[in-house]
Design an enzyme around this catalytic site. Structure first.
Site, mmCIF file in Angstrom:
data_model
loop_
_atom_site.group_PDB
_atom_site.id
_atom_site.type_symbol
_atom_site.label_atom_id
_atom_site.label_comp_id
_atom_site.label_asym_id
_atom_site.label_seq_id
_atom_site.Cartn_x
_atom_site.Cartn_y
_atom_site.Cartn_z
ATOM 1 N N ASP A 13 5.785 45.264 22.066
ATOM 2 C CA ASP A 13 6.332 45.723 20.784
ATOM 3 C C ASP A 13 5.591 46.935 20.233
ATOM 4 O O ASP A 13 5.428 47.081 19.020
ATOM 5 C CB ASP A 13 6.297 44.591 19.732
ATOM 6 C CG ASP A 13 6.996 43.354 20.230
ATOM 7 O OD1 ASP A 13 8.049 43.494 20.858
ATOM 8 O OD2 ASP A 13 6.480 42.240 20.008
ATOM 9 N N LYS A 16 8.015 51.073 22.433
ATOM 10 C CA LYS A 16 8.355 51.773 23.678
ATOM 11 C C LYS A 16 9.813 52.217 23.694
ATOM 12 O O LYS A 16 10.150 53.221 24.309
ATOM 13 C CB LYS A 16 8.091 50.865 24.893
ATOM 14 C CG LYS A 16 6.630 50.509 25.082
ATOM 15 C CD LYS A 16 6.410 49.642 26.308
ATOM 16 C CE LYS A 16 6.959 48.236 26.175
ATOM 17 N NZ LYS A 16 6.352 47.409 25.138
ATOM 18 N N GLY A 40 12.770 43.565 24.563
ATOM 19 C CA GLY A 40 13.780 43.945 23.575
ATOM 20 C C GLY A 40 13.455 45.344 23.106
ATOM 21 O O GLY A 40 12.575 45.536 22.294
ATOM 22 N N HIS A 41 14.119 46.329 23.690
ATOM 23 C CA HIS A 41 13.852 47.710 23.308
ATOM 24 C C HIS A 41 14.872 48.155 22.271
ATOM 25 O O HIS A 41 16.056 48.247 22.551
ATOM 26 C CB HIS A 41 13.879 48.626 24.530
ATOM 27 C CG HIS A 41 12.633 48.507 25.353
ATOM 28 N ND1 HIS A 41 12.423 49.162 26.526
ATOM 29 C CD2 HIS A 41 11.513 47.783 25.132
ATOM 30 C CE1 HIS A 41 11.229 48.863 27.000
ATOM 31 N NE2 HIS A 41 10.658 48.014 26.174
ATOM 32 N N GLN A 224 7.051 44.643 27.832
ATOM 33 C CA GLN A 224 5.862 43.908 27.350
ATOM 34 C C GLN A 224 4.646 44.853 27.267
ATOM 35 O O GLN A 224 4.846 46.055 27.175
ATOM 36 C CB GLN A 224 5.557 42.678 28.222
ATOM 37 C CG GLN A 224 6.581 41.562 28.109
ATOM 38 C CD GLN A 224 7.800 41.750 28.993
ATOM 39 O OE1 GLN A 224 7.682 42.076 30.142
ATOM 40 N NE2 GLN A 224 8.974 41.520 28.428
HETATM 41 P P1 IMP Z 1 7.619 35.064 28.129
HETATM 42 O O1 IMP Z 1 7.511 36.441 28.654
HETATM 43 O O2 IMP Z 1 8.918 34.766 27.466
HETATM 44 O O3 IMP Z 1 7.239 34.046 29.152
HETATM 45 O O4 IMP Z 1 6.528 34.906 26.947
HETATM 46 C C1 IMP Z 1 5.129 34.926 27.216
HETATM 47 C C2 IMP Z 1 4.392 35.643 26.084
HETATM 48 O O5 IMP Z 1 4.728 37.023 26.104
HETATM 49 C C3 IMP Z 1 4.769 35.151 24.683
HETATM 50 O O6 IMP Z 1 3.631 35.272 23.845
HETATM 51 C C4 IMP Z 1 5.827 36.138 24.237
HETATM 52 O O7 IMP Z 1 5.920 36.241 22.846
HETATM 53 C C5 IMP Z 1 5.284 37.412 24.852
HETATM 54 N N1 IMP Z 1 6.332 38.408 25.115
HETATM 55 C C6 IMP Z 1 7.238 38.392 26.103
HETATM 56 N N2 IMP Z 1 8.023 39.477 26.044
HETATM 57 C C7 IMP Z 1 7.588 40.206 25.008
HETATM 58 C C8 IMP Z 1 7.976 41.463 24.460
HETATM 59 O O8 IMP Z 1 8.888 42.158 24.942
HETATM 60 N N3 IMP Z 1 7.266 41.874 23.375
HETATM 61 C C9 IMP Z 1 6.223 41.164 22.854
HETATM 62 N N4 IMP Z 1 5.834 39.990 23.336
HETATM 63 C C10 IMP Z 1 6.498 39.509 24.418
#
Ligand code: IMP
Length: 430
Positions: A13, A16, A40-41, A224
């Site tokens: 977040d 990007k 989520g861009h 991420q």
């Molecule tokens: P997962 O990727 O859904 O397995 O989540 C694992 C961790 O990564 C959690 O803390 C999520 O909130 C975080 N996370 C996954 N994708 C994003 C993203 O695009 N932005 C911020 N945090 C993310």
């Protein structure tokens, strides 16, 4: 500078979406190589906000080729929904989207399993996005995953989907005591995905290589952020892929030496969603103010993001791990009107001052951030040139550059494309 990797330097977040969107307008190819619909861009176009979860941001540039590499985990239903939303806006991906045949699929049962796993962890839960990411990567590593190529091969579809589905159904029933599941709807859905995705399937690795060989402008779009990396991040509170600059090397077969520029995206303060260590986290009026001003709510889940001061120790580590050549500093406008700002310039555990980030989860939990205070500034969001920024904002940038050893190449002062300063000129020549 034809091949640019855009990586998040914090916990995701970082903003990007806007950066990749800006660069995508000049890129011939935009590629995703890791993660899935957990990303989520958010992109602002005219009056509307568009959130892309799986499609590379180049989707919005009519001539850009979009590649999804084998390192991504593909939620076919989510992708088809995204394609439909873009089609409703008059944007077609026909003939310019390639999803690699080796890309693993996320099944609905991956999400069911994840929900059970998170519930069982109780207050130790990871706080995932519940998009089935961890279970899908687990099946891939255990070599029982279903890839797009299996789905499209009529002679393998039924057997591979059934085997994985039955395995999930057994886990759900026997370990998590859930009611039995009916296979038929999943198999029908798999048929539908196969029909809808066939025309997009191909060899994204080869397409990327051909683009690189032709010196085309290629954007490697990271999802991420660095501290969510499975190996280098705050494990187990991480995602299951590699958001670092090595991601495209393994996730879409790009030779390491082919990345010309690593653009690290660094937000002017820190945020994190989900559980896990976050040394500079604050939980006071300033946090609320920044959350509201910065609209810090998850693009995928809508969850309020945790807020913290800028962590220079983590930023420097991220710069070194990723080989960051330049920063894109985002949301500098959000810090306006604060009398003073804090930046974390070291961590202390007991009597020991650390020279980098902790290596263990206990270390992360115990690390006490030590701050330096810097004076704030009033108004700067209308600046379109570095010299128009208030002195204290420029001091803030100078602090980041001197501490991390990385120059700032882009400053973002709002969601709009024009709310940007390029202190060192264009990253990609028009
Ligand atoms: P997962 O990727 O859904 O397995 O989540 C694992 C961790 O990564 C959690 O803390 C999520 O909130 C975080 N996370 C996954 N994708 C994003 C993203 O695009 N932005 C911020 N945090 C993310």
């Amino acid at each position: 500078m034809p091949v640019i990797a855009v990586v998040g330097a914090q916990w995701g977040d970082e903003g990007k979406g806007k950066i990749v969107d800006l660069l995508a307008a000049r890129a011939q190819v935009v590629a995703r190589s890791q993660g899935g619909a957990n990303a989520g861009h958010t992109i602002k176009r005219g009056g509307s906000r568009i959130i892309l979860h799986l499609l590379p941001s180049g989707a919005l540039s009519p001539d850009a080729q979009c590649l999804i590499g084998p390192g991504v985990v593909l939620d076919a239903g989510a992708l088809l929904q995204e394609l439909k939303e873009l089609a409703d806006l008059g944007i077609s991906l026909k003939g310019r989207l390639t999803i690699d045949l080796r890309t693993h699929l996320v099944f609905p049962t991956h999400k069911l399993l994840e929900a059970q796993q998170e519930t069982q962890l109780g207050n130790q839960k990871i706080g995932t996005t519940c998009r089935g990411i961890g279970p899908a990567y687990s099946d891939k590593a255990a070599r029982r995953g279903v890839r797009l190529g299996d789905l499209l091969d009529k002679s393998r579809r039924l057997a591979t989907c059934t085997a994985l589905f039955d395995y999930h159904a057994a886990l759900l029933e026997k370990i998590y005591h859930q009611p039995p599941l009916d296979r038929a709807p999943l198999l029908a859905e798999a048929e539908f995905w196969a029909e809808e995705l066939a025309s997009y399937a191909g060899d994204s690795v080869r397409k990327l290589r051909e683009a690189v060989d032709r010196d085309q402008v290629v954007l490697l779009e990271g999802a991420q952020g660095t501290f969510l990396d499975l190996d280098l991040g705050t494990y187990p509170f991480v995602t299951s892929s590699h958001p670092t600059s090595g991601g495209p090397v393994v996730g879409i077969g790009l030779p390491p030496g082919k990345i010309d520029f690593v653009l690290g995206v660094l937000k002017a303060y820190c945020t994190r969603v989900g559980s896990g260590p976050f040394p500079t986290e604050m939980d006071d009026e300033t946090a609320k103010l920044l959350r509201d001003r910065g609209a810090e709510y998850g693009a995928t889940t809508g969850r309020p993001r945790r807020i913290g001061w800028l962590d220079l120790v983590a930023a420097k580590e991220a710069a070194q791990w990723n080989g960051v050549n330049g920063w894109a500093l985002t949301k500098l406008d959000v810090l306006e009107k604060l009398p003073t700002l804090k930046v974390c310039s070291s961590y202390r555990i007991g009597d020991t001052i650390l020279s980098g980030v902790p290596l263990t989860i206990q270390g992360w939990a115990d690390a006490v951030p030590l701050y330096e205070e810097l004076p704030g500034w009033e108004d700067g969001h209308e600046a379109r040139d570095i010299d128009d920024l208030p002195d204290n904002a420029r001091n803030y940038l100078a602090k980041i550059e001197s501490y991390t050893g990385v120059p700032v190449h882009l400053i973002s002062l709002g969601a709009g494309q024009e709310e940007t300063i390029l202190p060192r000129g264009e990253l990609v020549q028009p």
